[in-house]
Design an enzyme around this catalytic site. Structure first.
Site, PDB file in Angstrom:
ATOM      1  N   ARG A  31       0.978  -1.168  -0.065  1.00  0.00           N
ATOM      2  CA  ARG A  31       0.011  -0.314   0.047  1.00  0.00           C
ATOM      3  C   ARG A  31       0.638   1.134  -0.062  1.00  0.00           C
ATOM      4  NH1 ARG A  31      -5.346   0.825   1.024  1.00  0.00           N
ATOM      5  NH2 ARG A  31      -5.751  -1.372   1.528  1.00  0.00           N
ATOM      6  N   GLU A  34      -2.501  -7.842   3.934  1.00  0.00           N
ATOM      7  CA  GLU A  34      -4.156  -7.662   4.357  1.00  0.00           C
ATOM      8  C   GLU A  34      -4.867  -8.934   3.722  1.00  0.00           C
ATOM      9  OE1 GLU A  34      -5.506  -4.128   2.702  1.00  0.00           O
ATOM     10  OE2 GLU A  34      -3.798  -2.995   3.262  1.00  0.00           O
ATOM     11  N   GLU A  72     -10.305  -0.381  -5.110  1.00  0.00           N
ATOM     12  CA  GLU A  72      -9.380   0.242  -4.183  1.00  0.00           C
ATOM     13  C   GLU A  72      -8.020   0.506  -4.754  1.00  0.00           C
ATOM     14  OE1 GLU A  72      -8.393   1.247   0.283  1.00  0.00           O
ATOM     15  OE2 GLU A  72      -8.508  -1.026  -0.308  1.00  0.00           O
ATOM     16  N   ASP A  93     -11.638   7.699 -10.651  1.00  0.00           N
ATOM     17  CA  ASP A  93     -11.758   9.151 -10.321  1.00  0.00           C
ATOM     18  C   ASP A  93     -10.750  10.029 -11.003  1.00  0.00           C
ATOM     19  OD1 ASP A  93     -12.660  11.453  -9.199  1.00  0.00           O
ATOM     20  OD2 ASP A  93     -11.608  11.341  -7.482  1.00  0.00           O
ATOM     21  N   HIS A 126     -19.209  -5.148   2.011  1.00  0.00           N
ATOM     22  CA  HIS A 126     -18.283  -5.985   0.873  1.00  0.00           C
ATOM     23  C   HIS A 126     -18.559  -5.122  -0.537  1.00  0.00           C
ATOM     24  CE1 HIS A 126     -18.095  -9.248   3.471  1.00  0.00           C
ATOM     25  NE2 HIS A 126     -19.261  -9.363   3.697  1.00  0.00           N
ATOM     26  N   CYS A 132     -16.950  -5.553  -2.730  1.00  0.00           N
ATOM     27  CA  CYS A 132     -16.761  -6.550  -4.295  1.00  0.00           C
ATOM     28  C   CYS A 132     -18.146  -6.914  -4.771  1.00  0.00           C
ATOM     29  CB  CYS A 132     -16.089  -7.668  -3.704  1.00  0.00           C
ATOM     30  SG  CYS A 132     -14.676  -7.760  -2.981  1.00  0.00           S
TER      31      CYS A 132
END
Length: 859
Positions: free
Chosen positions: A513, A546, A557, A614, A825, A827
């Site tokens: 990350r 993670e 993400e 975005d 969730h 997903c």
């Protein structure tokens, strides 16, 4: 034998005229005569059938009654008597009615002119009997040969021909000059002048200069005037309708089996004349006449379709809209009148398919007649995208055709020499070509199959993408992407069997990350160099340390974090305009081309994996991705301040050179604020901008800002994008504004649509107290809080193509009242909501969850 046939034909004609006109004796007792008091009127078709029956039965024939006007027309044996009477009248006095031409004059009329129509109409108006005109229209408009010859333009003499005629006139003697020459010359010159003034198209003049005027032999303005005169009469309108029913099958046969257009290009006149009928979209035509005519038109060869598109491109916007509405009405009427399903596909309806093909002609006419920019095209990449090392195996699997075929191009587009992306502003909006009822019943999985197989027996609406909305096209793209992913998995599995080693069927990215750009860049660059085909595998992202399993949410993400990092203004890859909130490529960025290639790959992967990003680019970026360079007008979107300054320069009425004192050298600033000088022309600092060369200055300035200054960065960006999308039908299906919608999603957040489409699980339903409290709370949020809620629930703060109603969110019960925060969730777009005891507690818990949520961990 011939004499017997002629006699039989003569008798059948007499029976036919007896049925349609009568003998003229109002007291006639023959039941098969139109003059009989009890006779029931019948249309021309029924009369023709009845006449044949009467002939077979040797039925009674009436003698013509003396009071019957135009008896010689209905009964040819009296024509000699009629001629004698006319001769006698010509030597004596006669009234106006005696001067009227008999109906026999019109029976031999095989084509029409505007003057002849008005002549017949005038005679019919005087007698209040329109049957002669109805018969003439029925005969001419039901025959392709007659229509081809009708409403021809008057032959126009060239200037050289006129001079030659005048020279011949001067050689004649004085008597001929006084009597014949003057009137003859006037008759020849005046039509020339009037015709030239009437024929010049008033619309699409710029494109006429580019492509040249379309020469057709039919006088379109005359046809329009005739229709305006005649269509107000219901009986005459019915004649056009009946004639079209007879005409269409014969025309379809001519085009399918006899290649008539190649023999006579004037055959196109049939379609030009019929399509000028402004009543074609009325209900009477939609059942039989128009579907049959569309089928005939769809059989036109490609050069004829292109000529028709070029001709219609010179029409006005209102005329184009009328043509669009005609075909759209037929499609909508047919769709609504039938129950189409997976067992009864709309693709198999001949009328809808033919109307869609005809609509394509109007679509390209709309493009051609619009504001075209055909000169500013991006050059192709210098280096081809590396081919996959798996090409040999793909050939063994029959996949080589897919890879080597290249992007699909519409044949009509090729014939016309244009692309949809060449059009900056069409005559009428592209949205007018979308048919929503058709989109609602289209089985896209079947349609996509027909699109890929490309058989003539199965039509795919994806070959006419203008009629599909963005949601439907996106679904087609989704099928294409998924099939490619499955294909890559199959190839990988077969390789594993052949080579004996386990290969990954996914595009797997394991990233940290805190180092997401470095990790992603290294991995994607390696894949791009070694085996670009892996980019077409399904993306699977894993964040180191993670526990999130990527079912779509982790990828969402990942994309969001990559975009945030790359568009971070501290990095300096892109400049940011505070007024427009848009990013642009930084021409003096220190980042290498690999970084720009990465963002291109990310945009391609987002489309390929159906994720929304975005990103905030001006529209010119998407136009450039589709192969068009940026021009001056694009500055209005990307650099509005500069655009306004250059616009003021173009509109300045004073002396530009003396008042503004600018040259063809411009100044830019680098990352550190240092000025950088650039000559738009060689020795630009010594070339002043004047009133004469200011357009050149503006064009070169825009070329530098949008193309040359960022050429290196944009080429790398485009290359990365094409690594993923080069085999996709993306460019074929979508316009630049739709590409932006695919990548960025919709900015319009309709939460009422989201509420209407949301489903419930675990004991909740739409009438549960907490669900009512939940939606009241969400609807009360501001725009920023709504975006945070979407981000928390779905992994992105944008609506998908088609709006929030397409999201299919699920709210599930997550236990009784407690202090636990809501979880999600991403997903699966599932929100897990405890049954909080009060609305206030629900609001407080929900706001905390959406404000501080980030990362994938234990729930």
């Amino acid at each position: 034998m011939k004499m017997k046939r002629a006699a039989a034909k003569h008798l059948i004609e007499r029976y036919y005229h007896q049925l349609t006109e009568g003998c003229g004796n109002e007291a006639c007792t023959n039941e098969a005569c139109g003059s009989s008091p009890g006779f029931q009127r019948m249309d021309n078709n029924a009369a023709a059938i009845k006449a044949l029956e009467l002939y077979k039965n040797n039925a009674k024939l009436c003698d013509p009654h003396p009071s019957k006007k135009g008896a010689s027309s209905a009964f040819p044996e009296n024509s000699a008597k009629g001629a004698h009477n006319f001769s006698a009248c010509s030597n004596g006095k006669m009234n106006h009615k005696d001067l009227q031409p008999t109906r026999e004059d019109f029976r031999d009329l095989n084509f029409l002119t505007e003057e002849k129509v008005y002549e017949i109409l005038s005679l019919c108006s005087e007698t209040e009997d329109y049957s002669p005109l109805i018969r003439v229209i029925g005969r001419v408009f039901s025959s392709a040969e007659s229509l081809v010859q009708s409403f021809r333009k008057a032959k126009q003499h060239t200037k050289e021909e006129l001079k030659s005629l005048q020279a011949k006139d001067e050689d004649k003697d004085e008597d001929e000059k006084e009597t014949a020459s003057g009137s003859s010359t006037a008759m020849e010159v005046e039509p020339e002048a009037s015709a030239s003034s009437a024929d010049g198209p008033s619309d699409g003049e710029n494109n006429v200069q580019k492509f040249g005027p379309v020469e057709v032999s039919v006088d379109i303005e005359a046809v329009r005037r005739v229709y305006d005169k005649l269509l107000s009469n219901e009986k005459i309108e019915a004649a056009f309708l009946n004639a079209l029913v007879y005409l269409s099958p014969n025309v379809e046969c001519d085009l399918t089996y006899h290649n008539v257009y190649a023999a006579d290009p004037n055959y196109l006149n049939v379609f030009i004349i019929v399509m000028e009928n402004s009543n074609l979209h009325s209900p009477e035509y939609l059942e039989i006449a128009l579907p049959q005519f569309c089928k005939a038109m769809s059989k036109l060869p490609l050069p004829a379709l292109a000529k028709l598109a070029r001709l219609w491109s010179q029409y006005s916007a209102d005329q184009i809209r009328r043509l669009v509405e005609t075909f759209q009405q037929l499609i909508t009427y047919t769709v609504i009148s039938n129950e189409f399903s997976s067992d009864n596909l709309v693709n198999e309806d001949d009328g809808v398919v033919a109307a869609t093909k005809c609509l394509k002609i109007v679509y390209y006419a709309n493009v051609l007649g619009g504001d075209l920019d055909m000169d500013h095209n991006e050059e192709d990449d210098d280096e081809p995208i590396p081919e996959s090392s798996e090409l040999t195996l793909q050939e063994l699997l029959g996949e080589e055709r897919r890879n080597k075929k290249g992007p699909r191009v519409d044949p009509l587009e090729t014939e016309l020499g244009i692309r949809s992306s060449d059009c900056r502003k069409p005559l009428i909006s592209f949205e007018d070509f979308i048919n929503e009822p058709l989109n609602d019943v289209l089985e896209m999985d079947k349609d996509y199959t027909f699109f890929k197989v490309e058989t003539e027996s199965k039509f795919s609406f994806m070959t006419c993408p203008f009629i599909l909305n963005a949601v439907t096209k996106n679904l087609g793209l989704y099928y294409d992407n998924r099939i490619r992913m499955y294909s890559e998995r199959r190839i990988t599995a077969l390789y594993s069997l052949v080579q004996g080693q386990q290969l990954n069927p996914y595009l797997r990215l394991k990233v940290r990350r805190d180092h997401i750009i470095d990790d992603a860049l290294v991995r994607l660059e390696m894949i791009a160099m070694e085996n670009p085909a892996d980019l077409k595998k399904q993306l699977y992202v894993e964040f180191e340390g993670e526990q999130g399993v990527d079912e779509g949410g982790v990828s969402k993400e990942f994309f969001q974090l990559v975009v945030e990092e790359i568009f971070n203004r501290d990095i300096g890859m892109f400049t940011y305009d505070e007024s427009t909130k848009l990013f642009w490529f930084n021409p003096s960025s220190f980042e290498n081309e690999g970084q720009f290639t990465l963002i291109g790959i990310v945009l391609g992967l987002a489309i390929y994996n159906n994720c929304i990003l975005d990103v905030h680019f001006p529209m010119v970026v998407y136009r450039k991705l589709m192969g068009k360079k940026g021009t001056f007008r694009d500055l209005a979107d990307s650099h509005p301040v500069l655009y306004q300054s250059l616009k003021d320069l173009l509109e300045y009425e004073g002396n530009v050179e003396e008042d503004m004192m600018i040259t063809f050298q411009i100044s830019q600033t680098d990352l550190f604020g240092n000025p950088l000088m650039y000559d738009l022309k060689e020795g630009g600092d010594k070339i002043p901008v004047t009133n004469e060369n200011r357009k050149d200055f503006v064009a070169l300035y825009a070329e530098y800002m949008l193309n040359k200054s960022v050429e290196k960065q944009f080429k790398a960006f485009r290359r990365g994008f094409h690594m993923v999308t080069n085999e996709s039908p993306l460019k074929y299906l979508f316009r630049p504004e739709e590409i932006e919608l695919l990548i960025c999603g919709s900015r319009n957040l309709d939460f009422q649509a989201l509420e209407d489409s949301t489903e419930y699980d675990g004991g909740y339903n739409k009438d549960s107290r907490i669900i009512r409290d939940f939606w009241e709370t969400v609807h009360s949020f501001g725009q920023e809080q709504k975006r945070l809620f979407l981000q928390f629930t779905t992994g992105t703060d944008r609506a998908p193509v088609g709006g929030l109603g397409k999201l299919k969110m699920i709210i599930a019960k997550n236990g009784p009242d407690s202090d636990r925060l809501p979880t999600s969730h991403t997903c699966f777009n599932v929100l897990l909501l405890p049954e909080y005891s009060t609305k206030e507690k629900l609001t407080e818990r929900l706001l905390k969850a959406i404000t501080y949520a980030k990362g994938f961990g234990m729930l």
